[in-house]
Each structure stands twice: as C-alpha cells, then as structure tokens.
Write an enzyme that holds these catalytic residues in place. Structure first.
Site, short mmCIF file in Angstrom:
data_model
loop_
_atom_site.label_atom_id
_atom_site.label_comp_id
_atom_site.label_asym_id
_atom_site.label_seq_id
_atom_site.Cartn_x
_atom_site.Cartn_y
_atom_site.Cartn_z
N TYR A 128 -1.74 13.39 -35.11
CA TYR A 128 -0.22 13.73 -35.41
C TYR A 128 0.45 12.78 -36.55
CZ TYR A 128 -0.12 9.95 -31.79
OH TYR A 128 -0.17 8.79 -31.24
N GLU A 133 -3.80 10.94 -30.34
CA GLU A 133 -3.84 10.40 -29.00
C GLU A 133 -5.22 10.80 -28.37
OE1 GLU A 133 -1.00 8.77 -28.44
OE2 GLU A 133 -0.77 8.78 -26.32
N GLU A 186 7.09 17.79 -32.30
CA GLU A 186 6.07 17.90 -31.94
C GLU A 186 5.79 17.65 -30.34
OE1 GLU A 186 3.63 14.95 -34.09
OE2 GLU A 186 4.45 15.47 -36.10
N CYS A 188 -0.48 -6.59 11.59
CA CYS A 188 -0.72 -6.82 13.16
C CYS A 188 -1.90 -7.70 13.28
CB CYS A 188 -0.88 -5.42 13.58
SG CYS A 188 -1.68 -5.50 15.35
N ASP A 200 0.44 12.48 -23.62
CA ASP A 200 0.47 11.45 -22.88
C ASP A 200 -0.91 10.87 -22.71
OD1 ASP A 200 1.56 9.45 -21.33
OD2 ASP A 200 1.94 10.61 -19.56
N CYS A 221 3.68 -3.64 16.56
CA CYS A 221 2.74 -2.81 15.91
C CYS A 221 2.95 -1.38 16.60
CB CYS A 221 1.25 -3.32 16.03
SG CYS A 221 0.08 -2.28 15.61
N PHE A 258 13.25 2.39 -15.99
CA PHE A 258 12.72 1.11 -16.47
C PHE A 258 13.21 0.91 -17.77
CE2 PHE A 258 9.95 -2.06 -16.47
CZ PHE A 258 9.46 -2.23 -17.79
N ASP A 259 13.16 2.06 -18.52
CA ASP A 259 13.74 1.84 -19.80
C ASP A 259 15.24 1.24 -20.03
OD1 ASP A 259 11.83 4.06 -22.04
OD2 ASP A 259 11.39 2.14 -21.17
N SER A 302 5.92 1.77 -31.98
CA SER A 302 6.01 2.99 -31.35
C SER A 302 7.40 3.59 -31.54
CB SER A 302 6.15 2.44 -29.82
OG SER A 302 6.88 1.43 -29.78
N LEU A 303 7.75 4.59 -30.66
CA LEU A 303 8.85 5.25 -31.04
C LEU A 303 10.04 5.02 -30.34
CD1 LEU A 303 6.95 8.88 -31.16
CD2 LEU A 303 8.06 7.82 -33.13
N LYS A 311 11.98 12.07 -24.02
CA LYS A 311 11.21 12.19 -22.69
C LYS A 311 11.84 13.17 -22.00
CE LYS A 311 8.76 8.50 -23.07
NZ LYS A 311 8.28 7.46 -21.73
N CYS A 369 -0.42 -0.85 18.95
CA CYS A 369 -0.86 -1.62 20.02
C CYS A 369 0.53 -2.55 20.52
CB CYS A 369 -2.08 -2.43 19.71
SG CYS A 369 -1.71 -3.94 18.46
N CYS A 380 -6.67 -3.48 18.39
CA CYS A 380 -5.62 -2.52 17.78
C CYS A 380 -6.50 -1.33 17.27
CB CYS A 380 -4.70 -3.09 16.52
SG CYS A 380 -3.73 -1.92 15.84
N LYS A 426 4.74 15.10 -27.46
CA LYS A 426 4.35 13.85 -27.13
C LYS A 426 3.18 13.89 -26.07
CE LYS A 426 6.23 9.25 -26.41
NZ LYS A 426 5.30 8.58 -25.61
N ARG A 434 -4.65 0.91 -30.19
CA ARG A 434 -3.09 0.35 -30.44
C ARG A 434 -3.21 -1.16 -30.33
NH1 ARG A 434 1.89 -0.94 -28.47
NH2 ARG A 434 3.17 -0.71 -29.83
S1 IVH Z 1 4.13 9.31 -34.11
C1 IVH Z 1 5.23 5.57 -36.14
N1 IVH Z 1 3.67 11.67 -32.79
O1 IVH Z 1 3.70 8.01 -28.47
C2 IVH Z 1 5.28 6.65 -35.32
N2 IVH Z 1 3.23 9.69 -31.56
O2 IVH Z 1 5.82 5.45 -28.45
C3 IVH Z 1 3.79 6.80 -34.80
N3 IVH Z 1 2.51 9.69 -29.27
O3 IVH Z 1 2.15 5.04 -29.73
C4 IVH Z 1 3.71 7.62 -33.42
N4 IVH Z 1 2.27 12.07 -29.37
O4 IVH Z 1 0.72 7.20 -28.69
C5 IVH Z 1 3.66 10.18 -32.65
N5 IVH Z 1 3.19 13.68 -31.84
C6 IVH Z 1 3.25 12.31 -31.56
C7 IVH Z 1 2.90 11.62 -30.56
C8 IVH Z 1 3.04 10.17 -30.57
C9 IVH Z 1 2.28 10.98 -28.58
C10 IVH Z 1 2.36 8.50 -28.72
C11 IVH Z 1 1.90 7.39 -29.59
C12 IVH Z 1 2.64 6.41 -29.85
C13 IVH Z 1 3.68 6.43 -29.01
C14 IVH Z 1 5.18 6.15 -29.49
#
Ligand code: IVH
Length: 667
Positions: free
Chosen positions: A223, A171, A111, A422, A115, A404, A34-35, A80-81, A310, A407, A428, A113, A134
C-alpha cells in the site's frame, strides 16, 4: 485529583493493559478505549510538562525486535497512522488537509487497513535485496529469507517503469482460512492458539526456520511505494504501477473526491469487510498528490496527509445469567460469565471469562445485569462493560467466592497477585481431573483413549486419585466402568504401556509443577539430568538454569518438598516411567571454563544475560554474583556498572567483551 495523580493513575492502567496485550496475549480492553486512555495521558503531559516522566508509556515506541535476526536501519523511518473512530474525526482530518493546502483541490485515496504486520521491501535494479520488519520504526529485523517464502511477493520485478531503487511497504497477513487451519492444527497438538491472524502473522514472520514459515500460508498486500524517481506524481497511479510490477495491491483502493464519497466508502466497508478473506481493522485515507503530501508533511509520529479510521468493535448487549467459578488443574479460580446466548460476528456467545477478581470487581457486576460483549480484532469474546441503566432494582453485587465451589475449602490469595487458589490439591475433583487430563495429553504422556469424560469417570469412581494410579489400571478395572468395552479398555492399557517410553523431559512437564511450562521442563531435565537431582537441587542451582526464574525455582522446591508428590514420583518410577535423560546425555558441552568463576555485567546483543549464564555453566564454569579476588574474569556488555568496573580495575580482574567471550568457545 491533581494532574500528577491522574497521570500516575493513567500510567498504571495503561501499563497493566500493555502487559495483558503484549505479555499475556489476553487484552481486556478494546483498542478504542486503550487509545482514549493514551490520548488523555498525552494531553495531560503536554499541558502539564512537570508531570511528564521519561518512562511514561506515551514515550514507548512499539517494537517488535527479536533476538536471532540481524537488524537494518530503515532508509526512511516507518511511521504509523493517526487513528480516528468516527465520521466526525475523519471530517476534522478532511478540514485540516483543506486548510493545510490553502484551498487547493485535492483527492483522497480510500484503502483497507489490513490487520497483519508491516514489512518494508527493498528492490535494487528490480531484484529483492532485503525485507525488514517495522521494529521500532527506525530499525527492524531483516527477515528476507522468511519473506521469500511468500509466494505472492515478486522476487524480481515484472513490467517496466520501476525505479532502480525501490522501497515498497505493505502488510504481511495470514488469511482467515489459513489462520483457522493453523489454529486447528495447534489445538490438535495441544499448543497454545493464536488470538487473531495479526499475532499469527507476526509470530510466523519471526520464526527462525523459513521452511516452517513456508508451510503457514502467509500472504502480503502492498500500500505504499517509495523512491526518489517514482513513475507518477500521485499515490494511486503509483500503486497501480506497483500492481503491474507484480505486487498484490488491494482491488478495493478507490479515488474519492469528496467527504461524501469518503462517508459512502466507510458505510460500505463497515459491513462489506466481513466477506473479505483477510482481517481488516479499519480503512485508511490518504491525500493522493505526492506534492500535496510533501506540503502537508509529517508530525513526529505520523503523516499529516493520511489517517486511519478504525471500525467499531462488534459488540452486543446481553443478560448475565450467572457467574460460575471454575477450578483449574493448579487450583486457580477463574470467574466466568454465563450469558443469554447472543449472536456476535457470526458465532453464538454463551460464556466469557472474567479472568480474575480484580477484573470482575472493576466491572462491578450485579445479578442479571445487561453486559456488553465485544469481539474486536480478537477471536475470544470479552465483557467490556455493564449497562447500568438496565440494572434490576434489587440486584445484588456479584461476590467473588471465598470457598472452593467444588470442594468447599477456603480459598487463599496468591501474594502480590489477583489470583485466588483452592489449596486442596489432593482432594479437589476438578484439580485432580485437570492434572490427569494434562498428564495423559498429547504433548505429555500421550495416552490415547482417555478423554475428558473418561477422566471424570475415573476420578468420580475413585479408580484414579492421582497420576500414579493410572499405572494401576487394568482391562478388568476399566471394563467394569459404565460404557467401556474391551476394545476401548485394551487401547487405553496399550497407551499406558507405551507412555513408559516417553522421554524424561516430557515426564517433567506432565507432573504439573506450578509455573513449570513445557520449555521450563525441557531446560530443567536437560540441565539436571534426572528426577532426584531436580528434587534436591538448591535454589541457587535452579535459578542458574536458563528460563528458571526465582518464582519458578521456589515453586519447584515447594513441589518436591511435599511428601505426597514424592510418593507419587516413586510410584511412577516403580511403574517404569522414565525418570532420567537417556544414558550418554551430557549436560556439559565442554570444560572450557572448568574451575573458573565468571561475573556477568551489562547488557548484550548476541544472547541474553540468562543465556550467557547457561553458556558458562554448560562449558564447565561457575557464575559469580559479585566481583571479588576469586573472579577469573568479567564478561562485560554495554553499560557495565561503574562500581563493578572500578572494583575490577582495583583487583586486576580482566574484563572481556561479548565477542571475545564467544571466540573462547569451541566450535
Ligand atoms: S500507510 C506513513 N496503508 O497500519 C503511512 N498502512 O498505523 C504508512 N496498515 O504500520 C502506512 N493497512 O502496518 C498504510 N492501507 C494501508 C494500511 C496500513 C494497514 C498498517 C501498517 C502501518 C499501520 C499504521
């Protein structure tokens, strides 16, 4: 293909995936793919500004704003990141940082990430004053009461050194254990399951009842510490300080000195994460020094000093045995891939839905193809591709059935959709069995003792051909079936007897009217009161009811227009099933607007347009579709159409805003 055509194609594909993800909760593409699509479109629009479109999905900022919560502006926008999917891309990030810092030494913090769903907490003088989701990054929903139910979040800070004005981001998560418990409970109650802990966490945080939230077992890990006067000049030490103030900070945060150490961290956690009690979908790397962070700065969307890596989705290659076509209770045909069993993220996968004809054809499946099965962040396995190199020489393409599979009736395609059904509703077997299973289900008539196998037995022996036949069952008829003893038969008959008391709104749901779900059934039952009123309601009346749109209204009319259905309903009535709301049930709340015709125009903040329509009706008024001399007043929101406004002025029709309207209602 011209850039314009490619951009349009990409938008179509991306929008379709967005719909599956956000609306249907049933994504069919990996995050990575998707990205990739989104990146290609962004690039294309950058290179060819003339093909850009303000409504392109690249200009959509993800939003989780929900009605029912007050909102607050974020003090600092929640960005976001940037995502990466390979060591090479992380390497490139490392080099960009190096360049940006002009050769200065720097350290990276590694760190997890997590979910879940992100949250911003505001503390003043060491006390939690606000928790905000957010939202769209600029403003979010205030969910303080729900956040307070999370036991691991400090309401007042411990220790020392915290700034008087502190913002901390983290999170909100539903640990695997709680997620499984919640889904098991939902399965028992026949409620739809959450696809993954992330959806469960964000859904839970948006519940309007904090008591319910507190039962769900949410957790939160932090975080990112923000404030004007932080105790340290680097991210790592501030995180450790936050831990001493009472916040849960991951034990797996590490200071990394080189790209080599970054690589080691990635290699370790690629498998190590599977043992963690919470879901993670990658790692995050951040420049440690706050001064260096400041020097690197931000792009419009994300910091230049941090990147997400990711994890690749877990996938496996396995052989397609055959495609089966399954018939649902509404007659919908679903293609399903039956696979050579393969181990994926700890479970054996043997089957995966192919959803519909379009998705099946896009994969271009051939007999005995080798297929990629993926799990990603989702619990349900998906077929994401075919290894064409391994296709057998004479393999034929897998065709969607035209009749079908149960049937033999020729299938019909639902107009404008990828779905085939069907049409043989009453003959059926899987459709009959599906409707009966639904009818006896816990959230419908709740008849105990009739499981899947028993339904099949009842249907194949011809004892039950439709839902009304259930009320003709007797202990004698049941014990004549193979393997049914007196005790079991008595239990079923008792269950059937008790189902006569099931409230009318659940009876409506139990009927299996296409497109009429649990909420729709309730709304129908409450607004119209009894089955005869529902059965004879004209289209215009139906669409006035909240949650009943044109397609549902048409489906209701079609259902009750069918003679067989009317006979079934009469037989259910004869059998003593509830066919009306209890006496004293009043669909109207007041007669504030009795005799008044009100036209709604514009967009609103407190309720949706449909809700306002329902409110008008519930208080005795009528909804008008256009402004005329018969209009008593206009309920106007933002962006009311200029034509309507002009007409109102010309006819002297009063225009009332949302707050004034709500003030007219009795308390
Ligand atoms: S730092 C400006 N650290 O990932 C940077 N984000 O796409 C702020 N997330 O919206 C984010 N673990 O919900 C940061 N160790 C981590 C994270 C983290 C999960 C999520 C967070 C953020 C999204 C970034």
């Amino acid at each position: 293909m011209s850039p314009q055509q490619r951009a349009e194609e990409l938008r179509r594909i991306i929008n379709a995936h967005n719909y599956r993800y956000y609306v249907l909760n049933d994504p069919t593409v990996s995050d990575r793919d998707f990205d990739r699509l989104l990146k290609e479109l962004e690039q294309l629009e950058k290179e060819h500004p003339e093909v850009d479109d303000p409504l392109s999905p690249t200009h959509r900022v993800g939003s989780d704003l929900t009605k029912g919560f007050e909102q607050a502006l974020h003090i600092r926008p929640m960005l976001s990141l940037g995502n990466t999917y390979s060591i090479e891309e992380v390497d490139a990030f490392f080099n960009r940082v190096k360049e940006g810092l002009e050769g200065e030494q720097f350290q990276i913090v590694g760190e997890m990430k997590f979910d879940g769903t992100s949250i911003s907490l505001i503390y003043e003088d060491g006390r939690l004053v606000r928790a905000v989701t957010r939202g769209d990054g600029t403003r979010g929903d205030i969910v303080t009461d729900n956040i307070k139910t999370i036991r691991s979040i400090p309401l007042t800070l411990q220790g020392e050194g915290w700034p008087r004005n502190l913002e901390i981001r983290g999170e909100v998560l539903l640990p695997w254990k709680e997620f499984e418990r919640l889904n098991a409970e939902r399965a028992f109650n026949e409620e739809p399951l959450f696809a993954n802990p992330r959806n469960a966490a964000s859904g839970t945080l948006k519940l309007l009842d904090p008591k319910e939230v507190s039962k769900r077992g949410l957790d939160a890990i932090f975080y990112y510490v923000l404030g004007d006067t932080l105790p340290y000049d680097n991210h790592y030490d501030n995180l450790m300080a936050a831990r001493s103030w009472g916040f849960k900070v991951s034990e797996h945060v590490r200071l990394l000195d080189s790209l080599e150490q970054v690589n080691e961290y990635i290699t370790y956690w690629d498998t190590g994460r599977k043992a963690l009690p919470v879901a993670t979908d990658g790692l995050v790397f951040k420049v440690n020094s706050l001064k260096q962070q400041l020097n690197l700065g931000f792009t419009a969307k994300s910091p230049r000093w941090a990147i997400a890596y990711k994890f690749p989705a877990e996938r496996a290659l396995t052989r397609l045995r055959y495609v089966s076509f399954e018939v649902g209770r509404m007659g919908l045909i679903t293609p399903v891939s039956n696979l050579e069993p393969v181990l994926l993220s700890g479970t054996v996968v043997k089957r995966a839905s192919l959803h519909n004809q379009d998705i099946m054809q896009r994969l271009d499946l051939h007999e005995h193809d080798m297929l990629w099965v993926e799990k990603g962040g989702e619990i349900i396995p998906k077929i994401t591709g075919v290894d064409e190199a391994q296709r057998l020489p004479d393999a034929q393409r897998v065709q969607f059935v035209t009749q079908c599979p149960s049937c033999g009736t020729p299938l019909v395609r639902i107009e404008g959709e990828a779905a085939w059904i069907c049409p043989n509703k009453s003959g059926c077997v899987p459709q009959i069995a599906g409707r009966i299973e639904h009818f006896v289900g816990r959230r419908m008539m709740n008849i105990e003792g009739i499981g899947e196998e028993m339904v099949m037995q009842l249907v194949t022996t011809g004892l039950v051909k439709d839902i009304a036949d259930i009320y003709d069952l007797t202990v004698e008829k049941l014990t004549a079936l193979e393997g049914v003893a007196d005790k079991g038969a008595n239990r079923i008959i008792k269950g059937i007897d008790e189902s006569r008391q099931v409230p009318f709104e659940r009876v409506v749901y139990a009927l299996s009217i296409p497109y009429v779900g649990e909420t729709g059934s309730k709304k129908l039952a409450r607004a119209l009161g009894d089955i005869d009123t529902i059965a004879t309601a004209p289209y215009e009346r139906l669409v006035e009811i909240e949650d009943i749109g044109p397609r549902i209204a048409e489906s209701i009319i079609q259902y009750f227009g069918n003679q067989e259905n009317r006979i079934i309903i009469d037989r259910l009535r004869q059998a003593g099933v509830q066919m009306a709301m209890p006496a004293g049930h009043d669909t109207s709340l007041s007669d504030t607007f009795a005799g008044k015709t009100i036209v709604i125009s514009g967009t609103f903040t407190h309720h949706s347009r449909d809700e306002y329509k329902a409110i008008i009706e519930a208080h005795g008024g009528k909804n008008g579709s256009s402004v005329s001399k018969n209009t008593d007043f206009i309920l106007a929101g933002d962006n009311m159409g200029p034509a309507k406004l002009q007409k109102a002025e010309k006819l002297g029709v009063p225009v009332i805003d949302e707050d004034a309207f709500l003030a007219m209602l009795p308390n």
